[in-house]
Design an enzyme around this catalytic site. Structure first.
Site, PDB file in Angstrom:
ATOM      1  N   ARG A 136      13.001  11.071  -3.726  1.00 27.24           N
ATOM      2  CA  ARG A 136      13.302   9.820  -4.446  1.00 27.24           C
ATOM      3  C   ARG A 136      12.984   9.995  -5.921  1.00 27.24           C
ATOM      4  NH1 ARG A 136      10.446   5.009  -2.014  1.00 27.24           N
ATOM      5  NH2 ARG A 136      12.321   4.812  -0.765  1.00 27.24           N
ATOM      6  N   GLY A 164       0.845  -1.181   0.000  1.00 24.55           N
ATOM      7  CA  GLY A 164       0.000   0.000   0.000  1.00 24.55           C
ATOM      8  C   GLY A 164       0.885   1.236   0.000  1.00 24.55           C
ATOM      9  N   TYR A 179       8.872  -3.609   4.209  1.00 26.14           N
ATOM     10  CA  TYR A 179       8.594  -3.754   2.776  1.00 26.14           C
ATOM     11  C   TYR A 179       9.879  -3.703   1.935  1.00 26.14           C
ATOM     12  CZ  TYR A 179       6.349  -2.482  -1.709  1.00 26.14           C
ATOM     13  OH  TYR A 179       5.930  -2.426  -3.009  1.00 26.14           O
ATOM     14  N   ALA A 185      11.284   0.699  -5.587  1.00 26.59           N
ATOM     15  CA  ALA A 185      12.267   1.741  -5.254  1.00 26.59           C
ATOM     16  C   ALA A 185      12.517   1.802  -3.750  1.00 26.59           C
ATOM     17  CB  ALA A 185      11.761   3.087  -5.766  1.00 26.59           C
ATOM     18  N   ARG A 205       9.078  13.157  -5.199  1.00 26.67           N
ATOM     19  CA  ARG A 205       8.975  11.811  -5.781  1.00 26.67           C
ATOM     20  C   ARG A 205       8.944  11.942  -7.304  1.00 26.67           C
ATOM     21  NH1 ARG A 205       9.708  10.879  -1.227  1.00 26.67           N
ATOM     22  NH2 ARG A 205       8.746   9.341   0.136  1.00 26.67           N
TER      23      ARG A 205
HETATM   24  P1  NAD Z   1      -2.023  -4.141  -5.414  1.00 24.86           P
HETATM   25  O1  NAD Z   1      -2.133  -4.112  -3.921  1.00 24.86           O
HETATM   26  O2  NAD Z   1      -3.028  -3.410  -6.206  1.00 24.86           O
HETATM   27  O3  NAD Z   1      -1.981  -5.644  -5.925  1.00 24.86           O
HETATM   28  C1  NAD Z   1      -1.354  -6.671  -5.207  1.00 24.86           C
HETATM   29  C2  NAD Z   1      -2.278  -7.877  -5.254  1.00 24.86           C
HETATM   30  O4  NAD Z   1      -1.639  -8.954  -4.557  1.00 24.86           O
HETATM   31  C3  NAD Z   1      -3.628  -7.636  -4.558  1.00 24.86           C
HETATM   32  O5  NAD Z   1      -4.700  -7.825  -5.460  1.00 24.86           O
HETATM   33  C4  NAD Z   1      -3.649  -8.639  -3.431  1.00 24.86           C
HETATM   34  O6  NAD Z   1      -4.922  -9.196  -3.162  1.00 24.86           O
HETATM   35  C5  NAD Z   1      -2.674  -9.703  -3.942  1.00 24.86           C
HETATM   36  N1  NAD Z   1      -2.197 -10.522  -2.850  1.00 24.86           N
HETATM   37  C6  NAD Z   1      -1.769 -10.109  -1.634  1.00 24.86           C
HETATM   38  N2  NAD Z   1      -1.511 -11.166  -0.849  1.00 24.86           N
HETATM   39  C7  NAD Z   1      -1.793 -12.275  -1.584  1.00 24.86           C
HETATM   40  C8  NAD Z   1      -1.741 -13.662  -1.319  1.00 24.86           C
HETATM   41  N3  NAD Z   1      -1.354 -14.127  -0.133  1.00 24.86           N
HETATM   42  N4  NAD Z   1      -2.096 -14.521  -2.286  1.00 24.86           N
HETATM   43  C9  NAD Z   1      -2.508 -14.058  -3.498  1.00 24.86           C
HETATM   44  N5  NAD Z   1      -2.578 -12.763  -3.818  1.00 24.86           N
HETATM   45  C10 NAD Z   1      -2.232 -11.875  -2.863  1.00 24.86           C
HETATM   46  O7  NAD Z   1      -0.545  -3.623  -5.744  1.00 24.86           O
HETATM   47  P2  NAD Z   1       0.067  -3.167  -7.140  1.00 24.86           P
HETATM   48  O8  NAD Z   1       0.226  -1.698  -7.090  1.00 24.86           O
HETATM   49  O9  NAD Z   1      -0.659  -3.788  -8.255  1.00 24.86           O
HETATM   50  O10 NAD Z   1       1.523  -3.796  -7.017  1.00 24.86           O
HETATM   51  C11 NAD Z   1       1.885  -4.995  -7.682  1.00 24.86           C
HETATM   52  C12 NAD Z   1       3.327  -5.321  -7.334  1.00 24.86           C
HETATM   53  O11 NAD Z   1       4.184  -4.237  -7.690  1.00 24.86           O
HETATM   54  C13 NAD Z   1       3.559  -5.581  -5.852  1.00 24.86           C
HETATM   55  O12 NAD Z   1       4.515  -6.586  -5.703  1.00 24.86           O
HETATM   56  C14 NAD Z   1       4.130  -4.258  -5.367  1.00 24.86           C
HETATM   57  O13 NAD Z   1       4.935  -4.439  -4.217  1.00 24.86           O
HETATM   58  C15 NAD Z   1       4.944  -3.834  -6.574  1.00 24.86           C
HETATM   59  N6  NAD Z   1       5.167  -2.382  -6.590  1.00 24.86           N
HETATM   60  C16 NAD Z   1       4.129  -1.534  -6.835  1.00 24.86           C
HETATM   61  C17 NAD Z   1       4.360  -0.162  -6.846  1.00 24.86           C
HETATM   62  C18 NAD Z   1       3.255   0.825  -7.100  1.00 24.86           C
HETATM   63  O14 NAD Z   1       3.515   2.041  -7.118  1.00 24.86           O
HETATM   64  N7  NAD Z   1       2.000   0.390  -7.293  1.00 24.86           N
HETATM   65  C19 NAD Z   1       5.635   0.335  -6.590  1.00 24.86           C
HETATM   66  C20 NAD Z   1       6.657  -0.554  -6.328  1.00 24.86           C
HETATM   67  C21 NAD Z   1       6.423  -1.924  -6.360  1.00 24.86           C
END
Ligand code: NAD
Length: 326
Positions: free
Chosen positions: A284, A78, A149, A119, A220
């Site tokens: 960042r 999040g 995280y 990041a 950012r």
């Molecule tokens: P998001 O929260 O919208 O999606 C993540 C999904 O993972 C959710 O739908 C959630 O239900 C699912 N999930 C969580 N625990 C789970 C489990 N135990 N089993 C199955 N599914 C599970 O996040 P996002 O923005 O789509 O991010 C996707 C990826 O990109 C993540 O790994 C996040 O850390 C990475 N990321 C995102 C951002 C960004 O700005 N959105 C930045 C850096 C990294």
């Protein structure tokens, strides 16, 4: 990409995963989605959608069966308010997901595995100024990432490297910087800065005051979802195994972000700053030298254009859910 390719996208109910499945389907690929939930705003176009808890080994084994490539996007995640408040559960759950997914991919002979890093792996000591030097991939070491995280992401980057070294599993690592766009979480505590500001501006009347976390001078850089999808698919297709930034080099203060959203909304808002709220590192931004050289990738969507699309979608969702009058 060959149309006989079978691809698994985990986190298929989430923001990036859902968009990625739409993109892969448009290019004719067979896609399985896996998540603990369905997407919030529209049905998944995946050919097969498994509701599965990927912290569990059996779930990972089932999801990776019969696929050629895995985009591993599932994570407990999040915005800064969420990831600074929840360390133990988030780090434990994400390590379980990633370790089990890598091992299941190995057992099921997946040919490529892309990990969505962040990041937040970058050393905090290199991000103490608003006028931050853009972060190069090597700036993640010596390790000093975001607690919880960031440590979990950095550890999984290492795991990806070990799985290639020991098992020749082809791993790819994308370090994502602040994604935004339509169909993302905008309310409820997990939303990130762009979505939170769009929601606050949409709910404000012309001339109202909105709350800003921090002093507004923290900086950012933001990447629009469509550019991210281009980067992820290019990275998956490339031979590059090291981590690569997927971000933009345009550094903006949170105050300037509010100006841009207000402009997209055609509203004036005043600001009440709350320095007690979490704001993460002071500054960042992404140095894209390596990703530009390696993939020939550069973001195309300007922040103004991306914010206009995102604001319009969030305002529409607020109207649809009855939180904003038409
Ligand atoms: P998001 O929260 O919208 O999606 C993540 C999904 O993972 C959710 O739908 C959630 O239900 C699912 N999930 C969580 N625990 C789970 C489990 N135990 N089993 C199955 N599914 C599970 O996040 P996002 O923005 O789509 O991010 C996707 C990826 O990109 C993540 O790994 C996040 O850390 C990475 N990321 C995102 C951002 C960004 O700005 N959105 C930045 C850096 C990294």
């Amino acid at each position: 990409m060959a149309s006989s390719m079978r691809v698994l996208v985990t986190g298929a109910g989430g923001f990036i995963g859902h968009h990625l499945i739409r993109r892969l389907k448009q290019s004719g690929v067979w896609v399985r989605g896996a998540d603990v939930r369905h997407p919030d705003y529209e049905p998944s176009p995946a050919d097969d959608f498994q509701l599965v808890d990927l912290r569990e080994w059996e779930g990972c084994l089932q999801a990776t069966r019969g696929v050629d490539q895995v985009y591993n996007l599932a994570a407990d995640m999040g915005g800064i308010g969420y990831i600074t408040a929840v360390h133990a559960r988030l780090a434990r759950d994400n390590v379980l997901i990633n370790a089990h997914m890598l091992e299941a991919a190995r057992v099921n002979r997946v040919s490529r595995f892309l990990f969505s890093s962040s990041a937040c792996v970058y050393a905090q000591a290199k991000q103490t100024e608003a006028e931050v030097t853009p972060l190069k991939e090597e700036d993640a070491h010596p390790a000093d990432p975001e607690p919880g995280y960031g440590w979990e992401k950095l550890y999984t980057e290492e795991l990806c490297r070990y799985f290639y070294q020991d098992h020749r599993l082809e791993t790819r690592v994308a370090r994502l910087h602040n994604l935004y766009g339509p169909l993302g979480c905008y309310d409820g505590g997990r939303e990130k800065s762009v979505a939170a500001i769009c929601r606050k501006v949409a709910l404000a009347r012309d001339g109202d005051e909105i709350e800003i976390w921090g002093d507004g001078e923290q900086t950012r850089s933001y990447l629009y979802i469509d550019d991210c999808l281009d980067g992820l698919t290019l990275l998956m297709a490339s031979d590059y195994r090291g981590p690569l930034n997927l971000g933009t080099e345009r550094l903006v203060t949170i105050d300037h972000l509010v100006d841009l959203v207000s402009c997209a909304a055609a509203k004036r808002v005043t600001r009440r700053y709350d320095p007690a709220k979490p704001q993460g590192v002071r500054g960042r931004s992404s140095d894209n030298t390596r990703v530009r050289r390696t993939l020939g990738w550069d973001p195309k969507i300007s922040l103004e254009e991306g914010l206009a699309r995102t604001y319009a979608w969030i305002a529409q969702e607020l109207r649809r859910s009855g939180k904003l009058s038409a």
